[in-house]
Write an enzyme that holds these catalytic residues in place. Structure first.
Site, PDB file in Angstrom:
ATOM      1  N   LYS A   4      61.933  17.779  45.092  1.00 15.04           N
ATOM      2  CA  LYS A   4      61.843  18.357  44.032  1.00 15.04           C
ATOM      3  C   LYS A   4      60.417  18.445  43.655  1.00 15.04           C
ATOM      4  O   LYS A   4      59.876  19.374  43.217  1.00 15.04           O
ATOM      5  CB  LYS A   4      62.578  17.827  42.702  1.00 15.04           C
ATOM      6  CG  LYS A   4      61.903  18.323  41.445  1.00 15.04           C
ATOM      7  CD  LYS A   4      63.139  17.439  40.346  1.00 15.04           C
ATOM      8  CE  LYS A   4      62.253  16.176  39.982  1.00 15.04           C
ATOM      9  NZ  LYS A   4      61.235  16.011  39.301  1.00 15.04           N
ATOM     10  N   ASN A   5      59.733  17.292  43.654  1.00  7.08           N
ATOM     11  CA  ASN A   5      58.458  17.210  43.429  1.00  7.08           C
ATOM     12  C   ASN A   5      57.410  17.624  44.405  1.00  7.08           C
ATOM     13  O   ASN A   5      56.012  17.779  44.328  1.00  7.08           O
ATOM     14  CB  ASN A   5      58.089  15.623  43.106  1.00  7.08           C
ATOM     15  CG  ASN A   5      58.743  15.201  41.848  1.00  7.08           C
ATOM     16  OD1 ASN A   5      59.263  16.014  40.960  1.00  7.08           O
ATOM     17  ND2 ASN A   5      58.769  13.795  41.480  1.00  7.08           N
ATOM     18  N   ASP A  49      59.493   6.403  40.155  1.00 10.67           N
ATOM     19  CA  ASP A  49      60.924   7.057  40.296  1.00 10.67           C
ATOM     20  C   ASP A  49      62.305   6.326  41.049  1.00 10.67           C
ATOM     21  O   ASP A  49      63.096   6.750  40.704  1.00 10.67           O
ATOM     22  CB  ASP A  49      60.767   8.414  40.979  1.00 10.67           C
ATOM     23  CG  ASP A  49      59.585   9.259  40.008  1.00 10.67           C
ATOM     24  OD1 ASP A  49      59.146  10.307  40.467  1.00 10.67           O
ATOM     25  OD2 ASP A  49      59.549   8.921  38.973  1.00 10.67           O
ATOM     26  N   CYS A  78      57.448  13.326  26.578  1.00 11.57           N
ATOM     27  CA  CYS A  78      58.923  13.386  26.854  1.00 11.57           C
ATOM     28  C   CYS A  78      59.743  12.290  26.891  1.00 11.57           C
ATOM     29  O   CYS A  78      58.885  10.992  26.503  1.00 11.57           O
ATOM     30  CB  CYS A  78      58.843  14.009  28.487  1.00 11.57           C
ATOM     31  SG  CYS A  78      58.063  12.565  29.687  1.00 11.57           S
ATOM     32  N   ARG A  82      52.445  11.050  28.344  1.00  9.18           N
ATOM     33  CA  ARG A  82      52.240  12.045  29.485  1.00  9.18           C
ATOM     34  C   ARG A  82      51.264  13.209  29.051  1.00  9.18           C
ATOM     35  O   ARG A  82      51.751  14.391  28.937  1.00  9.18           O
ATOM     36  CB  ARG A  82      53.417  12.728  30.157  1.00  9.18           C
ATOM     37  CG  ARG A  82      54.425  11.317  30.510  1.00  9.18           C
ATOM     38  CD  ARG A  82      55.651  11.940  30.999  1.00  9.18           C
ATOM     39  NE  ARG A  82      55.613  12.474  32.562  1.00  9.18           N
ATOM     40  CZ  ARG A  82      56.476  12.922  33.104  1.00  9.18           C
ATOM     41  NH1 ARG A  82      57.501  12.978  32.785  1.00  9.18           N
ATOM     42  NH2 ARG A  82      56.371  13.335  34.470  1.00  9.18           N
ATOM     43  N   ARG A 136      68.747  18.268  37.008  1.00  8.11           N
ATOM     44  CA  ARG A 136      67.370  18.566  37.143  1.00  8.11           C
ATOM     45  C   ARG A 136      66.551  18.118  38.609  1.00  8.11           C
ATOM     46  O   ARG A 136      65.870  18.757  39.032  1.00  8.11           O
ATOM     47  CB  ARG A 136      66.330  17.876  36.013  1.00  8.11           C
ATOM     48  CG  ARG A 136      66.704  18.371  34.683  1.00  8.11           C
ATOM     49  CD  ARG A 136      65.807  17.726  33.695  1.00  8.11           C
ATOM     50  NE  ARG A 136      64.451  17.922  34.026  1.00  8.11           N
ATOM     51  CZ  ARG A 136      63.347  18.065  33.193  1.00  8.11           C
ATOM     52  NH1 ARG A 136      63.458  17.210  32.140  1.00  8.11           N
ATOM     53  NH2 ARG A 136      62.098  18.331  33.638  1.00  8.11           N
TER      54      ARG A 136
HETATM   55  C1  EPZ Z   1      54.806  13.220  38.707  1.00  7.75           C
HETATM   56  O1  EPZ Z   1      54.426  13.234  37.378  1.00  7.75           O
HETATM   57  C2  EPZ Z   1      56.171  13.224  39.125  1.00  7.75           C
HETATM   58  N1  EPZ Z   1      56.552  14.669  38.789  1.00  7.75           N
HETATM   59  C3  EPZ Z   1      57.101  12.232  38.315  1.00  7.75           C
HETATM   60  O2  EPZ Z   1      58.316  12.294  38.795  1.00  7.75           O
HETATM   61  C4  EPZ Z   1      56.548  11.019  38.699  1.00  7.75           C
HETATM   62  O3  EPZ Z   1      57.213  10.000  37.927  1.00  7.75           O
HETATM   63  C5  EPZ Z   1      55.027  10.774  38.386  1.00  7.75           C
HETATM   64  O4  EPZ Z   1      54.255  11.841  39.050  1.00  7.75           O
HETATM   65  C6  EPZ Z   1      54.430   9.169  38.753  1.00  7.75           C
HETATM   66  O5  EPZ Z   1      54.603   9.558  40.212  1.00  7.75           O
HETATM   67  C7  EPZ Z   1      56.147  15.609  39.530  1.00  7.75           C
HETATM   68  O6  EPZ Z   1      55.604  15.556  40.765  1.00  7.75           O
HETATM   69  C8  EPZ Z   1      56.876  17.066  39.196  1.00  7.75           C
HETATM   70  P1  EPZ Z   1      51.442  11.511  36.460  1.00  7.75           P
HETATM   71  P2  EPZ Z   1      53.335  13.391  36.625  1.00  7.75           P
HETATM   72  O7  EPZ Z   1      50.234  12.420  36.008  1.00  7.75           O
HETATM   73  O8  EPZ Z   1      52.274  14.160  37.724  1.00  7.75           O
HETATM   74  C9  EPZ Z   1      48.869   9.340  32.885  1.00  7.75           C
HETATM   75  C10 EPZ Z   1      60.604  12.530  38.310  1.00  7.75           C
HETATM   76  O9  EPZ Z   1      61.612  11.630  38.002  1.00  7.75           O
HETATM   77  N2  EPZ Z   1      48.175  10.714  32.721  1.00  7.75           N
HETATM   78  O10 EPZ Z   1      51.029  10.872  37.637  1.00  7.75           O
HETATM   79  O11 EPZ Z   1      53.489  14.021  35.291  1.00  7.75           O
HETATM   80  C11 EPZ Z   1      50.462   9.504  32.453  1.00  7.75           C
HETATM   81  O12 EPZ Z   1      50.557   9.443  31.154  1.00  7.75           O
HETATM   82  C12 EPZ Z   1      59.269  12.666  37.736  1.00  7.75           C
HETATM   83  O13 EPZ Z   1      60.766  13.218  39.291  1.00  7.75           O
HETATM   84  C13 EPZ Z   1      47.230  10.678  31.710  1.00  7.75           C
HETATM   85  O14 EPZ Z   1      46.999   9.697  31.393  1.00  7.75           O
HETATM   86  O15 EPZ Z   1      52.977  12.189  36.589  1.00  7.75           O
HETATM   87  C14 EPZ Z   1      51.272   8.673  33.115  1.00  7.75           C
HETATM   88  O16 EPZ Z   1      51.125   7.277  32.112  1.00  7.75           O
HETATM   89  C15 EPZ Z   1      59.403  11.735  36.630  1.00  7.75           C
HETATM   90  N3  EPZ Z   1      46.518  11.902  31.678  1.00  7.75           N
HETATM   91  C16 EPZ Z   1      50.546   8.456  34.347  1.00  7.75           C
HETATM   92  O17 EPZ Z   1      49.177   8.894  34.391  1.00  7.75           O
HETATM   93  C17 EPZ Z   1      46.760  12.769  32.590  1.00  7.75           C
HETATM   94  O18 EPZ Z   1      46.199  14.015  32.343  1.00  7.75           O
HETATM   95  C18 EPZ Z   1      51.056   8.819  35.880  1.00  7.75           C
HETATM   96  O19 EPZ Z   1      51.188  10.348  35.380  1.00  7.75           O
HETATM   97  C19 EPZ Z   1      47.976  13.006  33.428  1.00  7.75           C
HETATM   98  C20 EPZ Z   1      48.540  11.581  33.319  1.00  7.75           C
END
Ligand code: EPZ
Length: 420
Positions: free
Chosen positions: A22-23, A307, A119, A124, A399
């Site tokens: 998915k990711n 995850d 969310c 996020r 999802r």
């Molecule tokens: C990706 O989400 C994955 N989704 C998530 O999988 C996964 O949990 C996550 O990475 C962490 O590995 C997809 O790839 C579609 P992040 P993403 O931006 O990119 C902070 C699942 O279950 N952050 O790496 O949205 C954020 O708040 C899903 O398949 C900022 O502060 O996660 C979080 O605490 C859930 N500013 C941390 O970084 C930003 O601009 C990690 O978020 C972006 C993120």
């Protein structure tokens, strides 16, 4: 609303086919906005989130066709059909919609995307996505819950990320692919899905080096060409079923799973006393001993993936001993805890730390969760609980898990979906 009903107590045995990731699929669909022409993806997972991303591309004017169950073709829009706005009512259902931002600005000089909002698992934000685009010369305006990004032509920049954000890196790599000059992304995410995106963009003609390491270098090019590509298997789906096999003392071959994508998870499974072996065609998991308690700290890749935290928490409930789990990525990813408590688990949460006292004999109950991996963990709990477990709100599961009840029933689980 549908629910999934599970009878506990069955040892799983046999083979589970692992679907496309998915990711990886989500950023790859967004990447298809970059070239002109028709790109074809194979091994696309049949998931609600993928359908949502396909719907978004269609709303932007692209022609998305699904031929067969796991192939998607994505063709460029006719000029009069092109739209550059991702609307709130779609983005609010899937944060990853923000992945269209980088490609649209890079190719068309403008995009208007609804802010994803928080969310279930945390705030996020997308500040790192926007900071990177600004560094490449884009003007960013926040306007009535939308972000407007404009730039005639992005130019390469050195961007040091405050956090190794996965989709943030993916957005910026796609933007930099068509920028003028060199972009260096520092403190980049190292997930296999980031590497997969870079590999596909390079097949399109991009010049990206260092994906999978903390420093990614992108030399911008003027245009990219459409490609055909089969998507990598889903490491989190594989890890989820590995825990199912371990907890039920089963013996399951995860067909297509790649050990190199799951090193931290495999290490923890082995530390728990689980037998994990790479075999031709996948990964074989045998729960042939009692499960030992292990401690987990979630970290960016190659650390233990957030995850997989909920799934390992369930295994900790039935392990011998006490486990300490620390969720270091998201501030609110313990929604499965109260539901597991209703099934007899003994878990205490204090901030980012959960203490799990093992040895619980879980009992079936009607349970529900509010995020994808928490929902999956409740199905896992149902597999080992005595009696019947009903997992409600299965749209969360749909999802990210393709045909979860068919795949588990295929290795002997007593599980069915009740359409409600
Ligand atoms: C990706 O989400 C994955 N989704 C998530 O999988 C996964 O949990 C996550 O990475 C962490 O590995 C997809 O790839 C579609 P992040 P993403 O931006 O990119 C902070 C699942 O279950 N952050 O790496 O949205 C954020 O708040 C899903 O398949 C900022 O502060 O996660 C979080 O605490 C859930 N500013 C941390 O970084 C930003 O601009 C990690 O978020 C972006 C993120």
């Amino acid at each position: 609303m549908d629910k999934i009903v599970v009878e506990g107590g069955v040892r799983l045995s046999g083979k589970i086919p692992i679907s496309g990731a998915k990711n990886a699929a989500l950023p790859l669909l967004a990447a298809a906005l970059l070239p002109s022409g028709r790109s074809i993806y194979k091994n696309v997972p049949g998931l609600a989130d993928v359908r949502t991303m396909a719907k978004l591309l269609t709303m932007l004017g692209w022609e998305v066709e699904g031929s067969g169950t796991d192939t998607l073709s994505i063709g460029s829009p006719a000029p009069d059909k092109l739209k550059l706005e991702a609307p709130y009512d779609l983005v609010k259902t899937m944060r990853a919609s923000v992945l269209v931002l980088g490609p649209l600005v890079a190719r068309y000089g403008r995009a208007r995307v609804s802010l994803p909002g928080g969310c279930a698992i945390g705030a996020r934000p997308i500040d790192q996505h926007l900071k990177g685009l600004q560094a490449m010369g884009a003007e960013v305006k926040l306007d009535h819950g939308y972000v407007d990004v404009t730039c005639k032509r992005l130019r390469g920049a050195t961007i040091v990320l405050d956090v190794p954000t996965v989709t943030g890196c993916e957005n910026l790599i796609m933007a930099a692919a068509l920028a003028q000059g060199r972009t260096v992304l520092e403190n980049a995410a190292r997930e296999p899905e980031v590497e997969e995106l870079a590999l596909v963009l390079n097949k399109m003609g991009a010049k990206i080096q260092g994906a999978g390491t903390p420093i990614i270098t992108i030399e911008g090019v003027d245009e990219l060409k459409p490609i055909e590509h089969a998507i990598i298997p889903d490491r989190i789906e594989a890890g989820t079923y590995a825990v199912a096999a371990a907890m039920t003392h089963g013996d399951v071959l995860l067909e297509g799973a790649r050990p190199e994508h799951l090193e931290a998870v495999i290490a923890k499974l082995r530390a728990s006393g689980v037998t994990v072996a790479a075999e031709a065609g996948g990964l074989r998991v045998k729960g042939d001993a009692d499960i030992r308690a292990v401690d987990i700290v979630t970290q960016p890749h190659p650390g233990f993936p957030t995850d997989m935290q909920a799934q390992f928490m369930v295994m900790a409930c039935v392990a011998r001993g006490q486990s300490i789990i620390k969720e270091m990525i998201f501030e609110n990813r313990y929604m499965h805890v109260p539901e597991l408590g209703r099934m007899g688990a003994d878990i205490t949460v204090d901030g980012r730390t959960a203490v799990v006292r093992g040895g619980a004999q879980l009992t079936g109950a009607a349970v529900m969760a509010t995020d994808l991996r928490a929902s999956a963990s409740l199905v896992l709990a149902g597999l080992v609980a005595s009696g019947t477990t009903e997992v409600l709100r299965v749209y969360h599961l749909d999802r990210g898990y393709e045909q979860i009840e068919q795949k588990l029933a295929g290795v002997g689980a007593k599980i069915r979906r009740v359409v409600g």
